[in-house]
Structure formats: C-alpha cells, structure tokens
Design an enzyme around this catalytic site. Structure first.
Site, PDB file in Angstrom:
ATOM      1  N   ILE A 102      47.452  28.056  43.715  1.00 33.00           N
ATOM      2  CA  ILE A 102      47.796  29.624  43.655  1.00 33.00           C
ATOM      3  C   ILE A 102      46.334  30.109  43.524  1.00 33.00           C
ATOM      4  CG2 ILE A 102      48.703  31.412  41.719  1.00 33.00           C
ATOM      5  CD1 ILE A 102      50.231  28.956  40.404  1.00 33.00           C
TER       6      ILE A 102
ATOM      7  N   LYS B   7      48.849  25.507  36.198  1.00 33.25           N
ATOM      8  CA  LYS B   7      47.852  26.363  37.086  1.00 33.25           C
ATOM      9  C   LYS B   7      46.557  26.101  36.332  1.00 33.25           C
ATOM     10  CE  LYS B   7      46.087  30.489  39.210  1.00 33.25           C
ATOM     11  NZ  LYS B   7      46.076  31.936  39.176  1.00 33.25           N
TER      12      LYS B   7
ATOM     13  N   THR C  84      46.751  37.344  36.923  1.00 31.89           N
ATOM     14  CA  THR C  84      45.771  37.886  36.566  1.00 31.89           C
ATOM     15  C   THR C  84      45.187  39.134  37.574  1.00 31.89           C
ATOM     16  OG1 THR C  84      45.044  36.133  35.363  1.00 31.89           O
ATOM     17  CG2 THR C  84      43.366  37.534  35.933  1.00 31.89           C
ATOM     18  N   ASN C  85      45.319  38.316  38.957  1.00 34.60           N
ATOM     19  CA  ASN C  85      44.997  39.354  40.127  1.00 34.60           C
ATOM     20  C   ASN C  85      46.069  40.442  39.995  1.00 34.60           C
ATOM     21  OD1 ASN C  85      42.750  38.392  42.173  1.00 34.60           O
ATOM     22  ND2 ASN C  85      43.676  36.604  41.221  1.00 34.60           N
TER      23      ASN C  85
END
Length: 326
Positions: free
Chosen positions: A224, A181, A57-58
C-alpha cells in the site's frame, strides 16, 4: 457479526494498492475539490492498480468528516464502475481514538461501498496502550465490524506505538482480521507472518514501495504505497516482474524506485501532493493540505523534491499501455 471476505474484495490482499490523496480547493474553507478528486481517481484506476485506499494517512484522514469519507468512497466505487471495474477493492481508513467510534466508521465504510477497514491503533492514551489493550481493541472492532479488518502499523503517527510480531500473531488468529499494513519497514515481521499464516488467513503488505521486492521475497503479498499516486504503473511493473519470476529485472527496477521514493518520504504529505500536482498538471494551489498542516512553499525544497522524484516520469509514461498480468 464478522463479515467473510466477499468475491468483490478477494483480491485485496495482493498487488499494489494506492492510498489516494485528497484534493482541496484553495479557499478559506478548503472544501474538497470534487472535480479534481474524480480526475485523480480516474487516473489511478485507469493505471490498473489493484485497489484504492480512501482516508488513509496520505488522504489526510484525520481532517475528513464522516460525510466526506462516505462521499469519497461512493465516488471511487462510481468511477471504478464507470471504468469497467465495479469489483475493485476499496479500503477505508476507519481510525479513531475510541473503540465505539472506530466500529461506527466501519459501518459507515460498508454502507458507502467499501470492502476493508484499515484500522490504526488509537494513540491519544498511548501511555495506557499496552499489548493486551491494543489486542483487545482490534478484537472488539473485528467482532463488531461488518468489514474485514486490516490492522495498520505506523508508529510515526501513532505516538510511537509499534505492533510487534507476537501481537500480530495474536491478531492473525482472528477470522475477521485479515492482514496488516506495515509502515514501519519491519521486514522480519513479514517473514514471521508468512511463516505462521497462509495468505487466506493473514497477510503482510509493505507500507512503502521501496521495499516491495524484499517484502515479496519473504512472503509479503504486495504494498500500500503513496508513490502509486504518481507512478502506479512502475509499482505494478515491479510486482509483475517479481511474481512472473523475473527477479533480477524486478530488483533492478526496485533500486530505481528506491532512489526516488526518498523524495516522497522526506517531502511529507504536502511535498507529495505538490510534486504529484506539478507533474500531473493539476491546478495551482490544489496541493495544499488542510490546515494546520504547513504549506509546501520552500522553493529550495520544491526543487529538491522535483529533482529527486522526476527521473521515473518517462518510464511511467512509457508504460501507458502496460497491462498487469496478475
């Protein structure tokens, strides 16, 4: 076709893994800035992180082409090898809205040199994604994937779809689904997973570092975390303190980290890139996300994010010679 965990990727399920930011040129086409990308990957790996996540996502996964993802993974492996860490675990976001496409991306990730596929629940047809449909999706992907699967639970970007404990227990029974995650703050899920599975079977990783110690305390194996794009050594230090039995020191540092992580969370991806670029002296304009993600140009918000995040900068710098024990 499910692949066994290789020696190269065996350490993935513990420690601090960083969802690497993707850096773009400040031009009309917003091509990847490969020079800055290499510089940032070098910083992360030299800091001692336990693994790198590409196209999370980042990393603005939904804006990246298949070719760009492949090149990013290849570059990360190349840099890791150059820095004497050729077996560094690399995870690759292989999310999509179609089972067939996700499977195809796991093959792409394997061919590029990845170790794990980080798979988000498809959500375009969220109204049809009941628990059985979700489970069957992950099971079909796992059966065909040449890489072990880490399921990715992030309701905020998946139309509110949340993988509950019952569903995770089902996924954990699959030999090629090796973890989850949790970007949902679900500490109880971590405990239930630890109660039902050994670490070699299925593990839970915190999706943020501000609850790393709580997650570790109930059987989680690491995090994470996007914060590691700026403060990797601080995150690693917390993990090392806790796993070395120095629980109070870990808790104290965890509280300091929790105070600044709100700047990343409320700043969003564009705010995160802005503050990382400013504190690491990256080029002007390098922090923009690919459009249509809005630019982070509000001076008041910039000031707040920097004021919130900056207090750990000296600590990170002081850990320059810190070598993780794990």
């Amino acid at each position: 076709m499910g692949a066994a965990i290789t020696e190269r990727s065996a350490s993935y399920m513990k420690g601090i893994h960083v969802p690497c930011l993707t850096w773009f040129l400040d031009n009309v086409t917003q091509d990847i800035d490969w020079n800055l990308q290499r510089r940032h990957i070098q910083f992360l790996i030299q800091s001692g992180v336990d693994g790198v996540v590409i196209a999370g996502t980042n990393g603005e996964a939904v804006t990246l082409s298949r070719d760009e993802k492949s090149q990013l993974v290849q570059m990360t492996r190349q840099v890791a090898t150059e820095l004497g860490k050729p077996t560094l675990p690399i995870s690759v976001g292989t999310s999509g809205q179609c089972t067939r496409d996700v499977i195809s991306e796991t093959i792409l990730a394997r061919d590029a040199g990845g170790d794990f596929a980080l798979v988000l629940t498809p959500s375009y047809f969220h109204f049809a994604m009941n628990p059985d449909a979700i489970a069957e999706f992950f099971e079909e992907v796992a059966k065909a994937s040449p890489l072990p699967i880490v399921s990715y639970n992030f309701p905020g970007v998946a139309a509110g779809i949340d993988l509950d404990s019952d569903l995770l227990a089902r996924l954990g029974q699959n030999s090629n689904i090796v973890g989850v995650k949790l970007t949902c703050g679900g500490i109880a899920k971590v405990a239930r997973i630890a109660a039902n599975f050994s670490h070699r079977e299925f593990v839970a990783l915190a999706g943020q570092s501000d609850w790393l110690v709580p997650a570790l305390s109930v059987g989680g194996t690491g995090s994470i975390t996007g914060v590691a794009n700026l403060y990797p050594r601080v995150c690693l230090r917390i993990y090392d303190l806790y796993t070395s039995g120095k629980v109070q020191e870990a808790q104290d540092l965890q509280l300091r980290l929790a105070k600044i992580e709100t700047g990343f969370g409320k700043g969003g991806i564009n705010g995160t890139k802005w503050v990382v670029a400013h504190l690491r002296n990256y080029p002007e304009g390098s922090w923009h996300c690919r459009r249509p993600y809005p630019k982070f140009n509000d001076l008041e918000r910039q000031s707040w994010v920097r004021k919130t995040v900056e207090p750990l900068a000296k600590l990170e710098e002081s850990l320059i010679d810190f070598v993780p024990k794990h």
